[in-house]
Scaffold this motif. Sequence first.
Motif, PDB file in Angstrom:
ATOM      1  N   PRO A  34       1.695   7.323  -0.122  1.00 29.67           N
ATOM      2  CA  PRO A  34       0.765   8.151  -0.921  1.00 29.67           C
ATOM      3  C   PRO A  34       1.392   8.586  -2.233  1.00 29.67           C
ATOM      4  CG  PRO A  34       0.753   8.839   1.372  1.00 29.67           C
ATOM      5  CD  PRO A  34       1.865   7.839   1.247  1.00 29.67           C
ATOM      6  N   GLY A  35       0.655   8.383  -3.317  1.00 27.65           N
ATOM      7  CA  GLY A  35       1.127   8.805  -4.628  1.00 27.65           C
ATOM      8  C   GLY A  35       2.106   7.858  -5.290  1.00 27.65           C
ATOM      9  N   LEU A  36       2.566   6.868  -4.549  1.00 28.35           N
ATOM     10  CA  LEU A  36       3.541   5.920  -5.113  1.00 28.35           C
ATOM     11  C   LEU A  36       2.959   4.523  -5.286  1.00 28.35           C
ATOM     12  CD1 LEU A  36       6.764   6.940  -3.139  1.00 28.35           C
ATOM     13  CD2 LEU A  36       6.065   7.630  -5.443  1.00 28.35           C
ATOM     14  N   GLY A  37       1.781   4.298  -4.762  1.00 27.36           N
ATOM     15  CA  GLY A  37       1.158   2.986  -4.890  1.00 27.36           C
ATOM     16  C   GLY A  37       1.881   1.943  -4.070  1.00 27.36           C
ATOM     17  N   LEU A  38       1.862   0.701  -4.549  1.00 28.78           N
ATOM     18  CA  LEU A  38       2.528  -0.410  -3.870  1.00 28.78           C
ATOM     19  C   LEU A  38       3.874  -0.672  -4.518  1.00 28.78           C
ATOM     20  CD1 LEU A  38      -0.506  -0.900  -3.076  1.00 28.78           C
ATOM     21  CD2 LEU A  38       0.065  -3.318  -3.032  1.00 28.78           C
ATOM     22  N   ARG A  39       4.881  -0.784  -3.705  1.00 25.03           N
ATOM     23  CA  ARG A  39       6.218  -1.114  -4.205  1.00 25.03           C
ATOM     24  C   ARG A  39       6.689  -2.389  -3.517  1.00 25.03           C
ATOM     25  NH1 ARG A  39       9.714   4.097  -3.268  1.00 25.03           N
ATOM     26  NH2 ARG A  39       8.432   4.212  -1.393  1.00 25.03           N
TER      27      ARG A  39
ATOM     28  N   GLU B  43      13.576 -13.477  -2.877  1.00 28.96           N
ATOM     29  CA  GLU B  43      14.045 -12.709  -4.016  1.00 28.96           C
ATOM     30  C   GLU B  43      13.835 -11.236  -3.734  1.00 28.96           C
ATOM     31  OE1 GLU B  43      15.158 -15.895  -6.653  1.00 28.96           O
ATOM     32  OE2 GLU B  43      15.413 -13.717  -6.821  1.00 28.96           O
ATOM     33  N   LYS B  44      14.748 -10.408  -4.187  1.00 35.31           N
ATOM     34  CA  LYS B  44      14.599  -8.970  -4.019  1.00 35.31           C
ATOM     35  C   LYS B  44      13.524  -8.439  -4.954  1.00 35.31           C
ATOM     36  CE  LYS B  44      19.369  -8.148  -2.587  1.00 35.31           C
ATOM     37  NZ  LYS B  44      20.655  -7.486  -2.906  1.00 35.31           N
ATOM     38  N   GLY B  45      12.796  -7.469  -4.426  1.00 37.80           N
ATOM     39  CA  GLY B  45      11.836  -6.760  -5.249  1.00 37.80           C
ATOM     40  C   GLY B  45      12.448  -5.474  -5.775  1.00 37.80           C
ATOM     41  N   ASP B  46      11.628  -4.445  -5.857  1.00 33.58           N
ATOM     42  CA  ASP B  46      12.087  -3.180  -6.440  1.00 33.58           C
ATOM     43  C   ASP B  46      12.853  -2.302  -5.460  1.00 33.58           C
ATOM     44  OD1 ASP B  46       8.902  -3.193  -8.042  1.00 33.58           O
ATOM     45  OD2 ASP B  46      10.830  -3.784  -8.907  1.00 33.58           O
ATOM     46  N   ILE B  47      12.557  -2.443  -4.162  1.00 32.30           N
ATOM     47  CA  ILE B  47      13.180  -1.552  -3.156  1.00 32.30           C
ATOM     48  C   ILE B  47      13.655  -2.340  -1.940  1.00 32.30           C
ATOM     49  CG2 ILE B  47      12.010   0.593  -3.856  1.00 32.30           C
ATOM     50  CD1 ILE B  47       9.999  -0.024  -1.510  1.00 32.30           C
ATOM     51  N   PRO B  48      14.622  -3.244  -2.073  1.00 36.51           N
ATOM     52  CA  PRO B  48      15.037  -4.081  -0.940  1.00 36.51           C
ATOM     53  C   PRO B  48      15.994  -3.403   0.043  1.00 36.51           C
ATOM     54  CG  PRO B  48      16.307  -4.618  -2.884  1.00 36.51           C
ATOM     55  CD  PRO B  48      15.324  -3.566  -3.309  1.00 36.51           C
ATOM     56  N   GLU B  49      16.549  -2.265  -0.342  1.00 36.11           N
ATOM     57  CA  GLU B  49      17.587  -1.647   0.503  1.00 36.11           C
ATOM     58  C   GLU B  49      17.051  -1.300   1.886  1.00 36.11           C
ATOM     59  OE1 GLU B  49      18.274  -1.384  -3.698  1.00 36.11           O
ATOM     60  OE2 GLU B  49      16.670  -0.437  -2.525  1.00 36.11           O
TER      61      GLU B  49
END
Lengths: 113, 115
Positions: free
Chosen positions: A39-44, A56-62
């Motif tokens: 909520p409030g962060l959309g799709l990551r 391939e890594k995206g924005d938050i792969p950890e």
Amino acid sequence: DVKVTQSSRYLVKRTGEKVFLECVQDMDHENMFWYRQDPGLGLRLIYFSYDVKMKEKGDIPEGYSVSREKKERFSLILESASTNQTSMYLCASSLGRGLETQYFGPGTRLLVL
Amino acid sequence: AQSVTQLDSQVPVFEEAPVELRCNYSSSVSVYLFWYVQYPNQGLQLLLKYLSGSTLVKGINGFEAEFNKSQTSFHLRKPSVHISDTAEYFCAVSPSSGGSYIPTFGRGTSLIVHP
């Protein structure tokens, strides 16, 4: 019609468990994606794959890994689930590059206790 | 790199009223533009997309959007909403050149239609 299916709609796991989320598409799409939606962060974007065995890594792969052994299947793995990974996970696929529509699965709502 | 800003997190509106959901983007290259809708407990589905040509794009369920290059906007509109339009709406952009084709999504706008 393109169909993207996800293995579970709802999942409850305990902290430290290994979690597998599976996604299957039936339209021979090259690209597959895993997102988390909060909520409030959309799709990551977590990870994506443009071919078998490619990732391939995206924005938050950890805290996540993926596997694509077959073209139609893209798995998301939480090696050791934590409470901050409680979220909605969405899988998507697309045919080509950029201008192609993404087709989404119904989502998996994961709760980590 | 590109970014997408959806200016309103929530838009309440009465049934049969018009609605506009705003989307602005920034990008160093030309882009393709998309609007997706997510109904409760479902995945996203495409409403409409702009690739090239006419800047006014018509989509499903009576929605349309206009691409404005000078204002870097792609606002979504519907002249008369229904209760069934209650959903989350996402704007997305994807570069049309430069090699990377990964779309970037906005944070979403929740459209709430009241009777």
